[in-house]
Design an enzyme around this catalytic site. Structure first.
Site, PDB file in Angstrom:
ATOM      1  N   SER A 101     -14.377   7.600  49.409  1.00 17.83           N
ATOM      2  CA  SER A 101     -13.557   6.571  48.749  1.00 17.83           C
ATOM      3  C   SER A 101     -13.182   6.977  47.327  1.00 17.83           C
ATOM      4  CB  SER A 101     -14.315   5.239  48.711  1.00 17.83           C
ATOM      5  OG  SER A 101     -15.433   5.364  47.869  1.00 17.83           O
TER       6      SER A 101
ATOM      7  N   SER B 101     -25.949  18.260  46.322  1.00 18.43           N
ATOM      8  CA  SER B 101     -27.147  17.929  45.559  1.00 18.43           C
ATOM      9  C   SER B 101     -26.738  17.804  44.090  1.00 18.43           C
ATOM     10  CB  SER B 101     -28.190  19.027  45.802  1.00 18.43           C
ATOM     11  OG  SER B 101     -29.343  18.823  45.041  1.00 18.43           O
TER      12      SER B 101
ATOM     13  N   TYR C 185     -33.522   9.556  40.359  1.00 14.32           N
ATOM     14  CA  TYR C 185     -32.428  10.435  40.813  1.00 14.32           C
ATOM     15  C   TYR C 185     -32.983  11.830  41.099  1.00 14.32           C
ATOM     16  CZ  TYR C 185     -27.799  12.578  41.083  1.00 14.32           C
ATOM     17  OH  TYR C 185     -26.677  13.262  41.509  1.00 14.32           O
TER      18      TYR C 185
ATOM     19  N   LYS D 194     -32.849  13.897  44.788  1.00 17.22           N
ATOM     20  CA  LYS D 194     -32.192  15.193  44.989  1.00 17.22           C
ATOM     21  C   LYS D 194     -33.218  16.311  45.204  1.00 17.22           C
ATOM     22  CE  LYS D 194     -27.778  13.897  44.568  1.00 17.22           C
ATOM     23  NZ  LYS D 194     -26.829  13.882  45.691  1.00 17.22           N
TER      24      LYS D 194
END
Ligand SMILES: NC(=O)c1ccc[n+]([C@@H]2O[C@H](COP(=O)([O-])OP(=O)(O)OC[C@H]3O[C@@H](n4cnc5c(N)ncnc54)[C@H](OP(=O)(O)O)[C@@H]3O)[C@@H](O)[C@H]2O)c1
Length: 272
Positions: free
Chosen positions: A11, A132, A147, A151
């Site tokens: 999107s 990543s 976060y 990852k």
């Protein structure tokens, strides 16, 4: 015959640019997004088909992968791109935000990979390209632990999977990018806050300032990342890990060249 790429999170940002670029190069594109009804640009391409997909919703994962396979016959490359960031002190994070960070960035790719494996085994191989971050191989700032977790876990997942998918001719790639000049990601970050706890206020102020004012020299041109994805998908590059951008390369090199204690103190000193 044209090859087909399946991409999550198209999107905006990197996902949308990647969908358009591959379509312009003559690939078929299965572009997936949470709200296809809002899309007006990708719908103009005859070789892009759009499918509704929230990567955390197993039913939608099953439906979107099935529909894409049936629309194109064969999927050659899958890009796990959808992602989001939860930043701020761990102590202040809401329970749901902790789970959601993992659900989108880590469990999402697991859902997609598991859904596609039967198809890739059947057609004799394929490739998963996983978006990543350099925050997946090193830390870079305080208040990013969730976060980093999501990852780092993605990196471990993909590296661990290498051995079981290699005999099936299913290839795995990781891209570790830095901040993008297209800053939707930063704008969409969820910040952990609690007005009652001020212990992290100064550090939060510094990090928000860094995000808001980082110069372009610290950010990557998103088209460089798109080109890296294209190089991997088309087989021009066989790199397992592709680190993009001066900041990411600098930090990863530093992390690999000094003892961890020295690395941690170097980063911490910027925020002390
Ligand atoms: N930009 C950076 O600074 C940066 C740095 C390193 C790594 N990355 C990584 O790059 C990837 C792409 O990010 P971007 O920079 O292009 O940011 P972005 O413009 O915010 O794009 C993120 C995309 O992920 C989608 N998404 C979020 N949650 C989803 C879910 N549950 N299911 C399906 N789609 C979902 C978003 O869709 P909605 O519109 O529905 O929210 C959007 O399309 C991410 O994996 C991110 O972690 C970004």
């Amino acid at each position: 015959m044209a090859k087909t790429i399946f991409i999550t999170g198209t999107s905006s940002g990197l996902g949308k640019l990647t969908a358009k670029y591959f379509a312009q190069q003559g690939w078929n594109v299965a572009a997936t997004m949470r709200s296809p009804e809002k899309e007006t640009e990708l719908t103009t391409y005859s070789n892009i088909k759009i499918f509704k997909l929230d990567v955390t919703d197993i039913e939608q994962v099953k439906n979107a992968t099935k529909q894409a396979i049936s629309a194109f016959g064969k999927i050659d490359v899958i890009v796990n791109n959808a992602g989001m960031g939860t930043y701020g002190a761990l102590e202040l994070a809401k329970e749901n935000d902790i789970d959601w960070q993992f659900a989108v960035n880590t469990r999402g790719p697991i859902n997609i990979i598991r859904a596609f494996l039967p198809h890739l085994r059947e057609v004799g191989g394929g490739m998963f390209i996983n978006i990543s971050s350099f925050m997946g191989v090193t830390t870079a700032a305080p208040l990013g632990s969730l976060y980093n977790m999501s990852k780092f876990a993605l990196e471990g997942l993909i590296e661990g999977l290498y051995y079981e998918l290699k005999p099936l001719n299913i290839e795995l790639r990781l891209i570790e990018q830095g901040g993008s000049k297209d800053n939707n990601f930063v704008d969409n970050v969820t910040w952990n806050t609690d007005p009652e706890i001020t212990a992290y206020d100064e550090m939060t102020r510094k990090l928000k300032n860094l995000f808001a004012n980082a110069g372009d020299e610290h950010k990557d041109d998103p088209m460089v990342i798109v080109n890296a994805i294209y190089g991997l998908a088309s087989g021009e590059s066989k790199k397992f890990r592709t680190i993009i951008g001066a900041s990411g390369n600098y930090l990863v090199n530093l992390r690999n060249s000094v003892p961890i204690e020295e690395y941690l103190e170097t980063i911490a000193a910027n925020f002390g």
